[in-house]
Design an enzyme around this catalytic site. Structure first.
Site, PDB file in Angstrom:
ATOM      1  N   GLU A   1       0.710  -1.179  -0.076  1.00 31.49           N
ATOM      2  CA  GLU A   1      -0.094   0.050  -0.190  1.00 31.49           C
ATOM      3  C   GLU A   1       0.882   1.206  -0.018  1.00 31.49           C
ATOM      4  OE1 GLU A   1      -3.652   0.112   0.238  1.00 31.49           O
ATOM      5  OE2 GLU A   1      -2.682   2.038  -0.567  1.00 31.49           O
TER       6      GLU A   1
ATOM      7  N   VAL B   1       2.643   3.656  -3.434  1.00 29.81           N
ATOM      8  CA  VAL B   1       1.869   4.596  -4.161  1.00 29.81           C
ATOM      9  C   VAL B   1       0.897   5.508  -3.169  1.00 29.81           C
ATOM     10  CG1 VAL B   1       0.596   5.029  -6.090  1.00 29.81           C
ATOM     11  CG2 VAL B   1       1.614   2.894  -5.971  1.00 29.81           C
TER      12      VAL B   1
ATOM     13  N   GLU C   1      13.540  13.122  -3.752  1.00 31.70           N
ATOM     14  CA  GLU C   1      14.170  11.969  -3.538  1.00 31.70           C
ATOM     15  C   GLU C   1      15.753  12.354  -3.475  1.00 31.70           C
ATOM     16  OE1 GLU C   1      12.932   8.612  -4.340  1.00 31.70           O
ATOM     17  OE2 GLU C   1      11.170   9.706  -3.577  1.00 31.70           O
TER      18      GLU C   1
ATOM     19  N   LYS D   1       4.807   4.598  -9.724  1.00 29.77           N
ATOM     20  CA  LYS D   1       3.637   4.659  -9.224  1.00 29.77           C
ATOM     21  C   LYS D   1       2.304   4.320  -9.985  1.00 29.77           C
ATOM     22  CE  LYS D   1       5.367   7.515  -5.483  1.00 29.77           C
ATOM     23  NZ  LYS D   1       5.597   9.135  -5.161  1.00 29.77           N
TER      24      LYS D   1
HETATM   25  N1  HSE Z   1       9.528  11.934  -3.509  1.00 33.46           N
HETATM   26  C1  HSE Z   1       8.406  11.127  -3.464  1.00 33.46           C
HETATM   27  C2  HSE Z   1       7.509  12.439  -3.842  1.00 33.46           C
HETATM   28  C3  HSE Z   1       8.055  10.896  -2.327  1.00 33.46           C
HETATM   29  O1  HSE Z   1       7.854  13.736  -3.879  1.00 33.46           O
HETATM   30  O2  HSE Z   1       6.256  12.455  -3.610  1.00 33.46           O
HETATM   31  C4  HSE Z   1       8.026   9.308  -2.221  1.00 33.46           C
HETATM   32  O3  HSE Z   1       7.592   8.569  -3.317  1.00 33.46           O
END
Ligand code: HSE
Length: 430
Positions: A133, A136, A194, A209
């Site tokens: 879960e 995403v 990230e 995702k």
């Molecule tokens: N780096 C991602 C974002 C978070 O900015 O949504 C983790 O999936």
């Protein structure tokens, strides 16, 4: 056979931002979790790279080891939680868990989007539970609603803001007039991006995702590489101003659609009407808008990242597995072995916002209109901005096939009156 009050033992594979959040919530919410899971939860071992690395929440260092075998081979562990991120060594460890017939909860989008097929096939073979879960939309329930609550419907379309960093950047550019690089630096300082921000700004994270959402909603194995992708690094503050003037917002949308023509999956900057529910999603929030054939429109909204929101999604999966630990998994997902098929972007029809820097002289518009006409591109609105050396034509097309639009774009680039095409952004109609 475990007695009802015996704890469910957990092996944490990784203990960084998310893993330490999981450890923290298992302690903080112990009573509620024990009721929900019908047995207390207890962390038995924690695999780390370095016990002393800084973490947002403290975790019990006496449970930590740097040896994967000490965690994997601990026979008391019922559920392994993989929160290392990345593919190596996460893939190898996840497969080792499943080969042992043990349950796996993972927050790893790259793992599921890139290697979902072998993960699901191994789980099907050994009868192990797998849940993801948190992969995403962080804390937003998405996988279980799509898989279970909406299991009786046909999902026709999903449109999501599934990357908080890019939504934060576009929000700051739109509301504060920040440049792209100023907004990116702010997002990094706030810890949203990230480790390699390219994964956020080039849509790589969102593509993973979307591949996972497609696999669940359309019952086949889709991979991130199948998702057409464009990032936000070329969006200019002027585009956000123009969008506002025309009644649109610009969002990095992950869009998947299934109809008689096939399945499409794409991630790109998109203009959507300011009236659309996704247009108002601000800052680092995520939201996914779903259209089901029978249920109609739904929207899921919340924090798509962060230690405790993501840890919450992980614990929801742990609770679900704990309640069913002595039964075969409810969702075996053998469909993941069937490769998902995606239409080429060239066959997708959409509207386009386009900016042309042009020579300001009589007959320019006629030449531009001629090129669009030659390639079956019909124009919905055309506005000239500026004059003289800063003249720009800002236009929006009607719905056209990507291949026709790109042919027209090539034709425009070769016109002597067009100096540059600084922006092309797809416009979502519905
Ligand atoms: N780096 C991602 C974002 C978070 O900015 O949504 C983790 O999936």
């Amino acid at each position: 056979m475990a007695k009802a009050a015996d704890p469910i033992k957990i092996g944490l594979l990784g203990c960084g931002t998310i893993g330490s959040g999981v450890f923290h919530l298992i302690g903080r919410n112990a009573a509620g979790l024990a009721e929900a899971a019908r047995r207390p939860l207890e962390v038995a071992r924690i695999l780390v790279k370095d016990p002393d690395e800084p973490r947002p929440f403290q975790a019990d260092t006496s449970l930590m080891t740097t040896s994967p075998a000490e965690v994997l081979d601990d026979p008391s562990i019922d559920i392994f939680i993989e929160v290392m991120g990345g593919v190596n060594p996460a893939r190898e460890l996840a497969l080792a868990v499943l080969e042992r017939g043990k349950s796996l909860v993972t927050a790893n989008k790259e793992l599921i989007a890139g290697h979902g097929r072998e993960i699901m096939e191994t789980a099907v073979k050994t009868g192990a539970h797998v849940r993801f879960e948190a992969a995403v939309g962080g804390g937003i329930p998405l996988i279980r609603p799509l898989e279970e609550s909406l299991g009786g419907d046909n999902i026709l379309k999903m449109m999501g803001i599934v990357n908080g960093t890019t939504n934060y950047i576009l929000t700051r550019m739109s509301t504060e007039g920040s440049t792209y690089s100023e907004a990116l630096s702010e997002a990094q300082a706030l810890g949203y991006a990230e480790a390699n921000p390219e994964a956020d700004v080039e849509g790589i994270d969102a593509a993973s995702k979307l591949a996972i959402l497609c696999s669940i909603a359309f019952h086949a194995g889709f991979t991130a590489g199948q998702v057409y992708r464009e990032g936000i690094s070329r969006i200019r503050p002027e585009d956000l101003d123009n969008a506002r003037e025309f009644g649109y917002a610009i969002k990095l949308l992950a869009i998947a659609e299934r109809n008689e023509g096939g399945t499409s999956a794409r991630v790109h900057p998109t203009m959507i009407s300011r009236e659309h529910p996704l247009a108002s999603i601000a800052g680092n929030f995520n939201a996914v808008f779903v259209i089901g054939e029978s249920v109609g429109e739904l929207m899921f909204y919340g924090q798509g990242a962060g230690s405790l929101p993501t840890a919450t999604a992980i614990l929801g999966d742990v609770v679900n597995i704990a309640r069913n630990i002595d039964r075969p998994p409810a969702s075996a997902r053998s469909y993941w072995s069937r490769p998902g098929v995606v239409r080429s972007i060239e066959d997708i029809a959409t509207r386009y916002y386009t900016v042309l820097k042009v020579v300001d002289q009589p007959g320019v518009l006629a030449k531009i209109a001629g090129v669009f006409g030659e390639h079956n591109v019909s124009l919905e609105s055309v506005v000239q901005k500026g004059f003289g050396s800063s003249a720009q034509i800002v236009l929006i097309t009607h719905k056209v096939l990507e291949r026709d639009f790109q042919a027209a774009r090539d034709g425009l680039e070769s016109l002597d009156v067009v100096e540059e095409i600084p922006s092309v952004i797809r416009v979502e109609s519905d």
